[in-house]
Design an enzyme around this catalytic site. Structure first.
Site, PDB file in Angstrom:
ATOM      1  N   GLN A   9       0.829  -1.213   0.000  1.00  0.00           N
ATOM      2  CA  GLN A   9       0.000   0.000   0.000  1.00  0.00           C
ATOM      3  C   GLN A   9       0.858   1.257   0.000  1.00  0.00           C
ATOM      4  O   GLN A   9       0.446   2.296   0.527  1.00  0.00           O
ATOM      5  CB  GLN A   9      -0.902   0.009   1.234  1.00  0.00           C
ATOM      6  CG  GLN A   9      -1.982  -1.031   1.193  1.00  0.00           C
ATOM      7  CD  GLN A   9      -2.969  -0.776   0.062  1.00  0.00           C
ATOM      8  OE1 GLN A   9      -3.077   0.332  -0.446  1.00  0.00           O
ATOM      9  NE2 GLN A   9      -3.688  -1.801  -0.332  1.00  0.00           N
ATOM     10  N   SER A  10       2.045   1.189  -0.581  1.00  0.00           N
ATOM     11  CA  SER A  10       2.971   2.325  -0.538  1.00  0.00           C
ATOM     12  C   SER A  10       2.472   3.514  -1.360  1.00  0.00           C
ATOM     13  O   SER A  10       2.105   3.373  -2.524  1.00  0.00           O
ATOM     14  CB  SER A  10       4.329   1.853  -1.077  1.00  0.00           C
ATOM     15  OG  SER A  10       5.134   2.940  -1.429  1.00  0.00           O
TER      16      SER A  10
END
Ligand SMILES: *Cc1c(COP(=O)(O)O)cnc(C)c1O
Length: 326
Positions: A70-71
């Site tokens: 989920q960067s």
């Protein structure tokens, strides 16, 4: 001094938060890097404008990085690479963790939000089972070698884009608030280039730069010192003298990390709710909510913050993450 590959709408908005200021009794402002106008916002565009220009000048054809699935960085990197015609690879884990701190109890994020957007922007993600950051860094290096062996000029990009030129991006960003004369600046600090850039910009001025840690890693300021030396060296080679800061010259508040990197905290959730109610501004659970929780606690305790800036580094997309079992 360094060429830029334009991505964002700059300067980002800078405004006073009148309701929040009145409620807290603090002169509180916000710098809106959640509104960069690029790939749904966030601080990484500050770094990428310089990094992409450098990659293109050096004929880089593929980049390999790593991070959480989920960067925010991978989302913005993928978008920038798509525009620039560079292949983007990322090795990810759902919840990477610090080996010394151990794996935190937390539901796994599903494939949503940042993850989906990264793929839509064309990033090729390799998803590993959860493990520690050092393992992730090793696999990133291996993947970098594999991509290079296919004959592409390949750049391995450290997590968060924290290389000296990335810190330069934030040193430059600081100029957008120079004239406002803030006494204190708060922001979420992680891989270091935001912190190094801002701390360098305001070093020796009346502005206190306070990073709020998002990782349970007190030694991280030593990495910041290395990055700072790299920035001073890079600038020096272009005729600009910048100070190389030592690890104890970074003010980093480690009290708001909670259970671990990427794990929402109770104080962060409360800060999110508070700002939603006061100003209708959205924070994110991994970074900005924890940083704002720190600012709130200090303001409520009566600490003198003077004219105070919260630098909103983005992450809003992470609000739309769904988790296993929810
Ligand atoms: C990456 C990120 C940060 C931290 O910036 P670093 O330069 O990596 O320290 C803070 N907030 C958000 C929303 C981010 O995505």
């Amino acid at each position: 001094m360094f060429p830029k590959f334009p991505l964002m709408v700059a300067p980002t908005p800078l405004h006073r938060m009148d309701r929040a200021s009145a409620e807290l009794g603090v002169d509180l402002w916000m710098k809106r890097d959640d509104l960069t106008g690029f790939a749904l916002g966030g601080n990484k565009a500050r770094k990428l404008e310089f990094l992409v220009a450098d990659w293109l000048a050096r004929g880089v054809q593929a980049v390999v990085t790593c991070g959480a699935a989920q960067s925010n960085f991978i989302r913005q990197l993928a978008a920038a690479c798509r525009i620039a015609g560079i292949e983007c690879h990322a090795v990810v884990m759902r919840t990477p963790y610090e080996a010394t701190a151990g794996k935190p109890e937390t539901p796994a994020p599903l494939k949503s939000a940042n993850w989906l957007l990264s793929e839509r922007f064309g990033a090729k993600l390799t998803v590993l089972p959860d493990g520690d950051w050092d393992h992730l860094f090793d696999v990133m290096e291996q993947t970098g070698a594999e991509v290079a062996s296919q004959g592409l000029r390949t750049e391995v990009v450290p997590v968060g884009g924290s290389v000296p030129l990335g810190a330069w991006g934030f040193y430059q960003a600081g100029a957008e608030v120079d004239e406002a004369g803030f006494d204190t600046i708060f922001f979420a600090s992680s891989s270091g280039s935001t912190h190094v850039g801002l701390a360098t910009r305001f070093f020796g001025t009346g502005t206190r730069v306070v990073g709020v840690a998002c990782d349970p890693e007190p030694e991280i300021t030593h990495d910041f010192a290395d990055l700072s030396a790299g920035l001073a060296d890079l600038a020096g080679r272009h005729g600009l003298r910048l100070p190389a800061l030592s690890h104890d010259q970074f003010e980093l508040d480690l009290d708001y990390v909670g259970a671990g990197y990427g794990v929402p905290s109770a104080a962060g959730r409360e800060a999110e709710e508070w700002l939603l109610r006061q100003e209708g501004i959205v924070l994110d659970p991994t970074y900005t909510a924890k940083a704002f929780a720190c600012l709130l606690a200090r303001a409520r305790s009566g600490e003198r913050l003077g004219k105070c800036l919260f630098w909103h580094t983005g992450g809003t997309v992470a609000q739309f993450t769904t988790y296993e079992g929810s």
